[in-house]
Design an enzyme around this catalytic site. Structure first.
Site, PDB file in Angstrom:
ATOM      1  N   GLY A  46       0.837  -1.192   0.000  1.00 37.25           N
ATOM      2  CA  GLY A  46       0.000   0.000   0.000  1.00 37.25           C
ATOM      3  C   GLY A  46       0.870   1.239   0.000  1.00 37.25           C
ATOM      4  CD  GLN A  51       3.464   5.646   3.003  1.00 39.41           C
ATOM      5  OE1 GLN A  51       2.528   5.178   2.376  1.00 39.41           O
ATOM      6  NE2 GLN A  51       4.405   4.887   3.552  1.00 39.41           N
ATOM      7  CB  CYS A  91       5.303   1.780   7.791  1.00 37.82           C
ATOM      8  SG  CYS A  91       4.846   3.330   6.998  1.00 37.82           S
ATOM      9  CG  LEU A  92       6.771   0.942   1.751  1.00 38.31           C
ATOM     10  CD1 LEU A  92       6.090   1.329   0.446  1.00 38.31           C
ATOM     11  CD2 LEU A  92       7.923  -0.019   1.497  1.00 38.31           C
ATOM     12  CG  HIS A 133      -0.513   1.125   7.389  1.00 36.27           C
ATOM     13  ND1 HIS A 133       0.424   0.582   8.258  1.00 36.27           N
ATOM     14  CD2 HIS A 133       0.194   1.922   6.543  1.00 36.27           C
ATOM     15  CE1 HIS A 133       1.625   1.055   7.937  1.00 36.27           C
ATOM     16  NE2 HIS A 133       1.519   1.855   6.901  1.00 36.27           N
ATOM     17  CD  GLU A 134      -1.215   2.456   2.949  1.00 35.01           C
ATOM     18  OE1 GLU A 134      -0.628   3.533   3.109  1.00 35.01           O
ATOM     19  OE2 GLU A 134      -0.622   1.364   2.967  1.00 35.01           O
ATOM     20  CG  HIS A 137       0.599   6.623   5.937  1.00 31.01           C
ATOM     21  ND1 HIS A 137       1.749   7.017   6.577  1.00 31.01           N
ATOM     22  CD2 HIS A 137       0.792   5.317   5.625  1.00 31.01           C
ATOM     23  CE1 HIS A 137       2.595   5.993   6.652  1.00 31.01           C
ATOM     24  NE2 HIS A 137       2.035   4.942   6.078  1.00 31.01           N
TER      25      HIS A 137
HETATM   26  O1  GNR Z   1       4.102  -2.725   2.587  1.00 31.94           O
HETATM   27  C1  GNR Z   1       3.441  -2.592   3.608  1.00 31.94           C
HETATM   28  N1  GNR Z   1       3.120  -3.679   4.347  1.00 31.94           N
HETATM   29  C2  GNR Z   1       2.214  -3.666   5.391  1.00 31.94           C
HETATM   30  C3  GNR Z   1       2.141  -4.787   6.202  1.00 31.94           C
HETATM   31  C4  GNR Z   1       1.254  -4.846   7.241  1.00 31.94           C
HETATM   32  C5  GNR Z   1       0.417  -3.776   7.466  1.00 31.94           C
HETATM   33  C6  GNR Z   1       0.477  -2.649   6.682  1.00 31.94           C
HETATM   34  C7  GNR Z   1       1.370  -2.597   5.643  1.00 31.94           C
HETATM   35  S1  GNR Z   1       1.404  -1.183   4.626  1.00 31.94           S
HETATM   36  C8  GNR Z   1       3.065  -1.234   4.062  1.00 31.94           C
HETATM   37  C9  GNR Z   1       3.297  -0.165   2.997  1.00 31.94           C
HETATM   38  C10 GNR Z   1       3.125   1.186   3.640  1.00 31.94           C
HETATM   39  O2  GNR Z   1       3.916   1.698   4.371  1.00 31.94           O
HETATM   40  N2  GNR Z   1       1.997   1.811   3.388  1.00 31.94           N
HETATM   41  O3  GNR Z   1       1.768   2.985   3.967  1.00 31.94           O
HETATM   42 NI    NI Z   2       2.891   2.996   5.806  1.00 29.23          NI
END
Ligand code: GNR
Ligand code: NI
Length: 174
Positions: A46, A51, A91-92, A133-134, A137
């Site tokens: 995601g 980001q 998270c990236l 999660h997104e 952000h």
């Molecule tokens: O790549 C991602 N893996 C992930 C794994 C578990 C829960 C959420 C994520 S999102 C993350 C990519 C990211 O940072 N998206 O904002």
């Molecule tokens: Ni993230």
């Protein structure tokens, strides 16, 4: 197509609250394509516009094994949620750290799709976790905010130290 730079914790720009997308036009579609390229290349499941330092309410996701189920959510709003699920998240923007986070198990979301059409979808499993999660952000929130202050500070210090080694500050002239 272009690969975009992903901001990393504790960059203060990750704390900005994204504003609604007002028009789904060609420029936005180009941005969406660039976000997918950036996400697939990372690789991640995601990516939120926040980001990549674009403070608009837009996210992309693809949790499929074959990376052929792209989702685009514009101006997403969770209008129903239930159940509880704990998942080890990464998270990236917090590279190298994985911690358990508790979220809703099922969510129903209203959003505009890639064509600007308002739709409702129900998500569960990893896609539900990813969408939550997104959306966090987009509100300036990171998964590390669900951890203890001590854990969050430790992650911040380690990332800052690692970054100093990776990209040393330019030497001051004079
Ligand atoms: O790549 C991602 N893996 C992930 C794994 C578990 C829960 C959420 C994520 S999102 C993350 C990519 C990211 O940072 N998206 O904002
Ligand atoms: Ni993230």
């Amino acid at each position: 197509m272009a690969k975009l730079k992903i901001l990393e914790f504790p960059d203060p720009r990750l704390r900005k609250k994204a504003q609604p997308v007002e028009m789904v036009d060609q420029a936005l579609k180009q941005l969406i394509d660039d976000m997918f390229e950036t996400m697939y290349d990372a690789p991640g499941i995601g990516l939120a516009a926040t980001q990549i330092d674009v403070h608009r309410r837009l996210l992309v996701a693809d949790v499929s094994a074959d990376k052929n189920e792209p989702w685009v959510l514009i101006n997403p709003v969770i209008f129903e949620q239930d159940g509880v699920e704990v998942t080890e998240e990464g998270c990236l923007s917090v590279p190298g750290y994985y911690e358990e986070v508790q979220r809703a198990e099922h969510i129903r979301v209203r959003y505009l799709d890639r064509d600007g059409i308002e739709v409702e979808s129900e998500f569960d499993g990893l896609l539900s976790v990813c969408v939550q999660h997104e959306i966090d952000h987009l509100d300036g929130k990171l998964f590390v905010d669900y951890l203890s202050e001590a854990k969050r500070q430790r992650i911040r210090k380690r990332l800052e130290k690692e970054r100093r080694h990776r990209q040393p500050e330019p030497a001051t002239i004079f």
